[in-house]
Design a protein around this motif. Structure first.
Motif, PDB file in Angstrom:
ATOM      1  N   PRO A 249     -17.800  -8.634  -8.383  1.00  0.00           N
ATOM      2  CA  PRO A 249     -16.382  -8.294  -8.578  1.00  0.00           C
ATOM      3  C   PRO A 249     -15.746  -8.919  -9.819  1.00  0.00           C
ATOM      4  CG  PRO A 249     -16.818  -8.873  -6.291  1.00  0.00           C
ATOM      5  CD  PRO A 249     -18.059  -9.223  -7.062  1.00  0.00           C
ATOM      6  N   ALA A 250     -16.286 -10.042 -10.268  1.00  0.00           N
ATOM      7  CA  ALA A 250     -15.698 -10.703 -11.431  1.00  0.00           C
ATOM      8  C   ALA A 250     -16.029  -9.998 -12.746  1.00  0.00           C
ATOM      9  CB  ALA A 250     -16.174 -12.154 -11.498  1.00  0.00           C
ATOM     10  N   THR A 251     -16.973  -9.068 -12.720  1.00  0.00           N
ATOM     11  CA  THR A 251     -17.359  -8.339 -13.933  1.00  0.00           C
ATOM     12  C   THR A 251     -16.445  -7.137 -14.140  1.00  0.00           C
ATOM     13  OG1 THR A 251     -19.681  -8.989 -13.763  1.00  0.00           O
ATOM     14  CG2 THR A 251     -19.199  -7.037 -15.079  1.00  0.00           C
ATOM     15  N   GLY A 252     -15.775  -7.106 -15.289  1.00  0.00           N
ATOM     16  CA  GLY A 252     -14.963  -5.949 -15.642  1.00  0.00           C
ATOM     17  C   GLY A 252     -15.837  -4.884 -16.280  1.00  0.00           C
ATOM     18  N   VAL A 253     -15.473  -3.624 -16.128  1.00  0.00           N
ATOM     19  CA  VAL A 253     -16.305  -2.526 -16.625  1.00  0.00           C
ATOM     20  C   VAL A 253     -15.534  -1.671 -17.626  1.00  0.00           C
ATOM     21  CG1 VAL A 253     -17.569  -0.431 -16.021  1.00  0.00           C
ATOM     22  CG2 VAL A 253     -17.682  -2.419 -14.515  1.00  0.00           C
ATOM     23  N   ILE A 254     -16.168  -1.455 -18.772  1.00  0.00           N
ATOM     24  CA  ILE A 254     -15.652  -0.533 -19.785  1.00  0.00           C
ATOM     25  C   ILE A 254     -16.565   0.684 -19.819  1.00  0.00           C
ATOM     26  CG2 ILE A 254     -15.357  -0.123 -22.261  1.00  0.00           C
ATOM     27  CD1 ILE A 254     -14.538  -3.030 -22.549  1.00  0.00           C
ATOM     28  N   ILE A 255     -15.972   1.861 -19.765  1.00  0.00           N
ATOM     29  CA  ILE A 255     -16.726   3.107 -19.842  1.00  0.00           C
ATOM     30  C   ILE A 255     -16.612   3.673 -21.254  1.00  0.00           C
ATOM     31  CG2 ILE A 255     -16.826   5.510 -19.068  1.00  0.00           C
ATOM     32  CD1 ILE A 255     -17.866   3.689 -16.948  1.00  0.00           C
ATOM     33  N   LEU A 256     -17.764   4.008 -21.854  1.00  0.00           N
ATOM     34  CA  LEU A 256     -17.792   4.672 -23.152  1.00  0.00           C
ATOM     35  C   LEU A 256     -17.844   6.184 -22.929  1.00  0.00           C
ATOM     36  CD1 LEU A 256     -20.358   2.499 -25.159  1.00  0.00           C
ATOM     37  CD2 LEU A 256     -17.878   2.471 -25.342  1.00  0.00           C
ATOM     38  N   THR A 257     -16.973   6.912 -23.569  1.00  0.00           N
ATOM     39  CA  THR A 257     -16.882   8.356 -23.372  1.00  0.00           C
ATOM     40  C   THR A 257     -16.949   9.090 -24.710  1.00  0.00           C
ATOM     41  OG1 THR A 257     -14.471   8.573 -23.601  1.00  0.00           O
ATOM     42  CG2 THR A 257     -15.299   7.863 -21.475  1.00  0.00           C
ATOM     43  N   THR A 258     -17.100  10.410 -24.619  1.00  0.00           N
ATOM     44  CA  THR A 258     -16.965  11.261 -25.799  1.00  0.00           C
ATOM     45  C   THR A 258     -15.843  12.248 -25.510  1.00  0.00           C
ATOM     46  OG1 THR A 258     -18.457  13.016 -25.063  1.00  0.00           O
ATOM     47  CG2 THR A 258     -19.465  11.113 -26.158  1.00  0.00           C
ATOM     48  N   PHE A 259     -15.471  13.010 -26.515  1.00  0.00           N
ATOM     49  CA  PHE A 259     -14.363  13.936 -26.340  1.00  0.00           C
ATOM     50  C   PHE A 259     -14.656  15.056 -25.362  1.00  0.00           C
ATOM     51  CE2 PHE A 259     -12.682  12.308 -30.461  1.00  0.00           C
ATOM     52  CZ  PHE A 259     -11.442  11.933 -29.982  1.00  0.00           C
ATOM     53  N   GLY A 260     -15.909  15.253 -24.983  1.00  0.00           N
ATOM     54  CA  GLY A 260     -16.238  16.343 -24.072  1.00  0.00           C
ATOM     55  C   GLY A 260     -16.345  15.927 -22.626  1.00  0.00           C
ATOM     56  N   GLU A 261     -15.885  14.733 -22.280  1.00  0.00           N
ATOM     57  CA  GLU A 261     -16.134  14.199 -20.945  1.00  0.00           C
ATOM     58  C   GLU A 261     -14.844  13.841 -20.201  1.00  0.00           C
ATOM     59  OE1 GLU A 261     -20.515  12.214 -21.774  1.00  0.00           O
ATOM     60  OE2 GLU A 261     -18.722  11.043 -22.229  1.00  0.00           O
ATOM     61  N   ASP A 262     -13.817  14.665 -20.382  1.00  0.00           N
ATOM     62  CA  ASP A 262     -12.524  14.364 -19.766  1.00  0.00           C
ATOM     63  C   ASP A 262     -12.599  14.316 -18.247  1.00  0.00           C
ATOM     64  OD1 ASP A 262     -11.594  14.417 -22.350  1.00  0.00           O
ATOM     65  OD2 ASP A 262     -10.928  16.495 -22.245  1.00  0.00           O
ATOM     66  N   ASP A 263     -13.387  15.198 -17.643  1.00  0.00           N
ATOM     67  CA  ASP A 263     -13.527  15.189 -16.186  1.00  0.00           C
ATOM     68  C   ASP A 263     -14.080  13.853 -15.699  1.00  0.00           C
ATOM     69  OD1 ASP A 263     -12.544  17.715 -15.659  1.00  0.00           O
ATOM     70  OD2 ASP A 263     -14.478  18.676 -15.949  1.00  0.00           O
ATOM     71  N   TYR A 264     -15.031  13.324 -16.453  1.00  0.00           N
ATOM     72  CA  TYR A 264     -15.637  12.049 -16.069  1.00  0.00           C
ATOM     73  C   TYR A 264     -14.616  10.910 -16.157  1.00  0.00           C
ATOM     74  CZ  TYR A 264     -20.327  14.092 -16.201  1.00  0.00           C
ATOM     75  OH  TYR A 264     -21.440  14.856 -15.955  1.00  0.00           O
ATOM     76  N   ILE A 265     -13.754  10.967 -17.162  1.00  0.00           N
ATOM     77  CA  ILE A 265     -12.736   9.917 -17.314  1.00  0.00           C
ATOM     78  C   ILE A 265     -11.863   9.874 -16.073  1.00  0.00           C
ATOM     79  CG2 ILE A 265     -10.721   9.162 -18.639  1.00  0.00           C
ATOM     80  CD1 ILE A 265     -12.017  10.457 -21.103  1.00  0.00           C
ATOM     81  N   LEU A 266     -11.435  11.041 -15.618  1.00  0.00           N
ATOM     82  CA  LEU A 266     -10.566  11.086 -14.443  1.00  0.00           C
ATOM     83  C   LEU A 266     -11.288  10.559 -13.209  1.00  0.00           C
ATOM     84  CD1 LEU A 266      -8.889  14.557 -15.043  1.00  0.00           C
ATOM     85  CD2 LEU A 266      -7.834  12.315 -15.343  1.00  0.00           C
ATOM     86  N   LYS A 267     -12.573  10.911 -13.053  1.00  0.00           N
ATOM     87  CA  LYS A 267     -13.340  10.414 -11.912  1.00  0.00           C
ATOM     88  C   LYS A 267     -13.536   8.900 -11.998  1.00  0.00           C
ATOM     89  CE  LYS A 267     -15.960  14.704 -11.212  1.00  0.00           C
ATOM     90  NZ  LYS A 267     -17.300  15.341 -11.308  1.00  0.00           N
ATOM     91  N   ALA A 268     -13.728   8.398 -13.206  1.00  0.00           N
ATOM     92  CA  ALA A 268     -13.996   6.972 -13.382  1.00  0.00           C
ATOM     93  C   ALA A 268     -12.795   6.113 -13.013  1.00  0.00           C
ATOM     94  CB  ALA A 268     -14.404   6.697 -14.827  1.00  0.00           C
ATOM     95  N   LEU A 269     -11.606   6.680 -13.041  1.00  0.00           N
ATOM     96  CA  LEU A 269     -10.419   5.915 -12.666  1.00  0.00           C
ATOM     97  C   LEU A 269     -10.531   5.381 -11.246  1.00  0.00           C
ATOM     98  CD1 LEU A 269      -7.584   8.131 -14.185  1.00  0.00           C
ATOM     99  CD2 LEU A 269      -8.257   5.842 -14.916  1.00  0.00           C
ATOM    100  N   GLY A 270     -11.213   6.126 -10.394  1.00  0.00           N
ATOM    101  CA  GLY A 270     -11.365   5.678  -9.018  1.00  0.00           C
ATOM    102  C   GLY A 270     -12.659   4.935  -8.760  1.00  0.00           C
ATOM    103  N   GLY A 271     -13.464   4.738  -9.816  1.00  0.00           N
ATOM    104  CA  GLY A 271     -14.762   4.120  -9.641  1.00  0.00           C
ATOM    105  C   GLY A 271     -14.832   2.640  -9.958  1.00  0.00           C
ATOM    106  N   GLY A 272     -13.687   2.037 -10.272  1.00  0.00           N
ATOM    107  CA  GLY A 272     -13.682   0.609 -10.534  1.00  0.00           C
ATOM    108  C   GLY A 272     -13.655   0.223 -11.995  1.00  0.00           C
ATOM    109  N   ALA A 273     -13.794   1.189 -12.902  1.00  0.00           N
ATOM    110  CA  ALA A 273     -13.734   0.860 -14.332  1.00  0.00           C
ATOM    111  C   ALA A 273     -12.298   0.536 -14.720  1.00  0.00           C
ATOM    112  CB  ALA A 273     -14.249   2.033 -15.163  1.00  0.00           C
ATOM    113  N   THR A 274     -12.149  -0.435 -15.629  1.00  0.00           N
ATOM    114  CA  THR A 274     -10.806  -0.816 -16.066  1.00  0.00           C
ATOM    115  C   THR A 274     -10.613  -0.644 -17.562  1.00  0.00           C
ATOM    116  OG1 THR A 274     -11.571  -3.107 -16.137  1.00  0.00           O
ATOM    117  CG2 THR A 274     -10.351  -2.430 -14.188  1.00  0.00           C
TER     118      THR A 274
END
Length: 227
Positions: free
Chosen positions: A74-99
């Motif tokens: 839990p102490a590890t923060g997560v950054i997700i790297l995305t590209t411009f074609g992955e907007d759906d993934y960004i929205l899903k990642a909001l609920g996956g623990g990434a900050t």
């Protein structure tokens, strides 16, 4: 020292991220993985402050890896790297623990700023990511976007004046410590405000709250965000 794990199935991308982070003497890359499953195992072993994960990886993807890492470490923060074609993934990642959310083609300074912010417990949304989230919602239909914006404004309006102020700064990517300095209060007070904000907005994490701040239109322009 900020200990960082990098996970991406492309060696060139890992090398690039490592090279950028190496320019900051306070950041130490302690492990690298080429797939999501290894990323989770390495996070358990090394317990980094921040894990930088590609969204699309073999085995399990970045969203699934983020959820497992946040559960196991839990102490590890997560950054997700995305590209411009992955907007759906960004929205899903909001609920996956990434900050944290960064565009791969963004400026190197954004990567360092994002790692530092997430290490301090803040949510970090690249301005381009925030813009893409709103643009993606717009593409689903003006009525849907208008409804989300209206709902966001209604929820934000129900906050106290101080909570709205804290939310705006949170949406700008400021950590609790920087918000406390900006508002001239102790950090514990900011933590209490953030906890209340998440509950009253009905969101699970700071990144989702940051998106709502953008939707509600309360995030100050970039030139106003210096702490």
């Amino acid at each position: 020292m900020i200990r960082v794990l990098i996970a991406d199935d492309e060696p060139m991308i890992r090398a690039g991220v490592r090279a950028v982070l190496a320019t900051d003497p306070d950041i130490d890359v302690v492990a690298e993985a080429g797939n999501g499953r290894d990323a989770v195992e390495l996070a358990r072993r090394h317990r980094p402050a921040v894990a930088v994960l590609d969204i699309r990886m073999p085995g399990i993807n970045g969203i699934e890896a983020a959820a497992e890492i946040r559960s196991a470490v839990p102490a590890t923060g997560v950054i997700i790297l995305t590209t411009f074609g992955e907007d759906d993934y960004i929205l899903k990642a909001l609920g996956g623990g990434a900050t944290g959310f960064l565009i791969k083609s963004g400026e190197p300074e954004e990567l360092i700023a994002g790692v530092r912010a997430v290490a301090e417990g803040a949510a970090y949304l690249s301005p381009k990511v925030a813009a893409r989230v709103v643009a993606h919602l717009a593409a689903t239909g003006a009525g849907v976007l208008a409804g989300r914006r209206s709902a966001a404004r209604d929820r934000v309006e129900a906050l106290t004046a101080r909570e709205r102020e804290v939310l705006a700064l949170l949406g700008s990517g400021l950590s609790n410590g920087r918000i406390a300095r900006r508002l001239h209060v102790v950090e514990g007070t900011v933590k209490a405000h953030v906890s209340s904000i998440l509950g009253r907005l009905g969101v699970d994490n700071r990144a989702a709250a940051a998106v709502m701040a953008h939707e509600a239109g309360i995030v100050p322009p970039p030139q106003s965000r210096q702490a």
